[in-house]
Design a protein around this motif. Structure first.
Motif, PDB file in Angstrom:
ATOM      1  N   THR A 310       0.812  -1.228   0.000  1.00 40.17           N
ATOM      2  CA  THR A 310       0.000   0.000   0.000  1.00 40.17           C
ATOM      3  C   THR A 310       0.839   1.269   0.000  1.00 40.17           C
ATOM      4  O   THR A 310       0.291   2.367  -0.003  1.00 40.17           O
ATOM      5  CB  THR A 310      -0.926   0.026   1.234  1.00 40.17           C
ATOM      6  OG1 THR A 310      -0.123  -0.033   2.408  1.00 40.17           O
ATOM      7  CG2 THR A 310      -1.895  -1.140   1.215  1.00 40.17           C
ATOM      8  N   SER A 311       2.152   1.140   0.023  1.00 36.71           N
ATOM      9  CA  SER A 311       3.000   2.330   0.131  1.00 36.71           C
ATOM     10  C   SER A 311       3.522   2.812  -1.224  1.00 36.71           C
ATOM     11  O   SER A 311       4.321   3.740  -1.288  1.00 36.71           O
ATOM     12  CB  SER A 311       4.179   2.053   1.064  1.00 36.71           C
ATOM     13  OG  SER A 311       5.038   1.068   0.503  1.00 36.71           O
ATOM     14  N   ILE A 312       3.074   2.202  -2.315  1.00 39.57           N
ATOM     15  CA  ILE A 312       3.603   2.569  -3.629  1.00 39.57           C
ATOM     16  C   ILE A 312       3.035   3.906  -4.091  1.00 39.57           C
ATOM     17  O   ILE A 312       1.829   4.142  -4.030  1.00 39.57           O
ATOM     18  CB  ILE A 312       3.258   1.490  -4.676  1.00 39.57           C
ATOM     19  CG1 ILE A 312       3.847   0.141  -4.264  1.00 39.57           C
ATOM     20  CG2 ILE A 312       3.782   1.886  -6.051  1.00 39.57           C
ATOM     21  CD1 ILE A 312       3.286  -1.021  -5.049  1.00 39.57           C
ATOM     22  N   ASN A 313       3.916   4.763  -4.583  1.00 38.01           N
ATOM     23  CA  ASN A 313       3.523   6.040  -5.174  1.00 38.01           C
ATOM     24  C   ASN A 313       4.216   6.142  -6.528  1.00 38.01           C
ATOM     25  O   ASN A 313       5.453   6.189  -6.600  1.00 38.01           O
ATOM     26  CB  ASN A 313       3.945   7.201  -4.265  1.00 38.01           C
ATOM     27  CG  ASN A 313       3.449   8.550  -4.778  1.00 38.01           C
ATOM     28  OD1 ASN A 313       3.142   8.706  -5.957  1.00 38.01           O
ATOM     29  ND2 ASN A 313       3.384   9.536  -3.895  1.00 38.01           N
ATOM     30  N   THR A 314       3.438   6.155  -7.601  1.00 36.85           N
ATOM     31  CA  THR A 314       4.010   6.142  -8.954  1.00 36.85           C
ATOM     32  C   THR A 314       4.821   7.402  -9.256  1.00 36.85           C
ATOM     33  O   THR A 314       5.573   7.435 -10.230  1.00 36.85           O
ATOM     34  CB  THR A 314       2.907   6.021 -10.017  1.00 36.85           C
ATOM     35  OG1 THR A 314       2.016   7.150  -9.909  1.00 36.85           O
ATOM     36  CG2 THR A 314       2.119   4.737  -9.844  1.00 36.85           C
ATOM     37  N   GLN A 315       4.653   8.430  -8.422  1.00 30.78           N
ATOM     38  CA  GLN A 315       5.364   9.681  -8.673  1.00 30.78           C
ATOM     39  C   GLN A 315       6.748   9.708  -8.016  1.00 30.78           C
ATOM     40  O   GLN A 315       7.525  10.644  -8.240  1.00 30.78           O
ATOM     41  CB  GLN A 315       4.524  10.860  -8.176  1.00 30.78           C
ATOM     42  CG  GLN A 315       3.147  10.949  -8.821  1.00 30.78           C
ATOM     43  CD  GLN A 315       3.204  10.904 -10.346  1.00 30.78           C
ATOM     44  OE1 GLN A 315       3.657  11.846 -10.992  1.00 30.78           O
ATOM     45  NE2 GLN A 315       2.731   9.797 -10.936  1.00 30.78           N
TER      46      GLN A 315
END
Length: 334
Positions: A310-315
């Motif tokens: 849940t910690s993924i940030n595509t930016q």
């Protein structure tokens, strides 16, 4: 843009010509090499059919010629019989779960159990308008914590052309789109559509009409229906542990029919989106009013017990760079 499977026209005359002239045979030949993709398509079909919203989301409804009477449609969008479709689907899955043999080799068993099972299977495959292919391990995004990763190109050539033109003007980035598995039967055949203010809408359109995306995996996992209590972050679970449990799970279920054995599949897509002024960002929820400005690129499936990070940030720089590395070898987007 490779659209490998033929598309289907709903008109009855087209359906008769398409099936009785053997056009579908070539599509069926691909089953032996793409068994996991076919299992996924069947699972999506079942989820849509089992949904209380099936009247809305089980679209398109199958158009299948009666094998005993080539002049008639056994499954007809004008005379829908959901129970009969489910019966044929049950035959497909029950035989599939009993044998590891390729689909083509079990056609006789299907015909014996239900003469409409194999024709329905052919329709499920050939009506899929998306190009969906299992990614080899060395081309997977490791941070997604699932071995079930697919290249998903669902835009017709005209839309892809418009997308590339807009990309030259405004550039692009990546964001997630989460949707319950029951919706993907339609999405793979009709594309991502603006559901806001239509009967397709399931969640509120708080930020206006458009396709809803997020750079955060946690938000899109929520839309996919993944239980928040199941989620873990990379900080809590070592990648080696995750990989090991996923591999063991795949071995236990068997590589070929695992999706059919699960009644709790969760899916999210990673999309490429045009960074034009039309892209409305409301914190971590993005809204794209123009459907030509969103194209699916990757698709991730999670089985029972599998969890997403849940910690993924595509930016984030590292994440964005890894996406570009992988996608550069899968599809020409520039």
């Amino acid at each position: 843009m490779p659209i490998t499977n033929p598309t289907v026209c709903e008109r009855e005359l087209c359906v008769f010509a398409f099936q009785t002239l053997g056009v579908m045979n070539e599509a069926a030949d691909e089953i032996a090499t793409g068994a996991q993709v076919v299992d996924l398509l069947v699972s999506m079909c079942r989820s849509a059919l089992e949904s209380p919203r099936k009247v809305v989301i089980f679209e398109p409804y199958p158009s299948v010629v009666d094998p005993n009477d080539p002049q008639m449609l056994a499954f007809n969008p004008r005379k829908k019989n959901y129970d009969r479709v489910m019966k044929a689907l049950d035959s497909i899955t029950s035989i599939r779960e009993m044998t590891q043999a390729p689909y083509l080799e079990i056609k006789k068993q299907m015909d014996k159990q239900d003469p409409l099972a194999h024709p329905l299977l052919q329709w499920v495959i050939s009506s899929n308008r998306s190009h969906i292919v299992k990614l080899p391990v060395n081309r997977q995004l490791k941070f997604m914590h699932t071995p079930h990763q697919f290249l998903l190109l669902s835009s017709p050539p005209a839309k892809e052309s418009n997308f590339r033109a807009a990309k030259k003007l405004f550039g692009s980035t990546f964001a997630f789109h989460g949707s319950h598995i029951e919706n993907w039967h339609s999405i793979l055949r009709n594309g991502l559509v603006v559901a806001s203010n239509t009967r397709l809408q399931l969640h509120g359109a708080m930020y206006g009409s458009g396709i809803y995306l997020s750079p955060l995996s946690s938000i899109s996992f929520g839309y996919s229906g993944m239980n928040k209590k199941q989620k873990v972050s990379a900080k809590d679970e070592p990648a080696s542990s995750s990989k090991g449990s996923n591999t063991l799970q795949s071995q236990k279920k068997g590589q070929q029919s695992q999706f059919l054995q699960s009644r709790n599949l969760k899916c999210i897509a990673l999309c490429e989106v045009i960074t034009s002024p039309d892209l409305h960002k409301h914190g971590e929820i993005w809204v794209v009013p123009n459907t030509d400005h969103v194209c699916t690129r990757f698709f991730f499936v999670y089985e029972d017990g599998q969890v997403g990070d849940t910690s993924i940030n595509t930016q984030e720089g590292g994440i964005h760079k890894e996406i570009l590395r992988v996608i550069g070898n899968q599809t020409a987007t520039g």
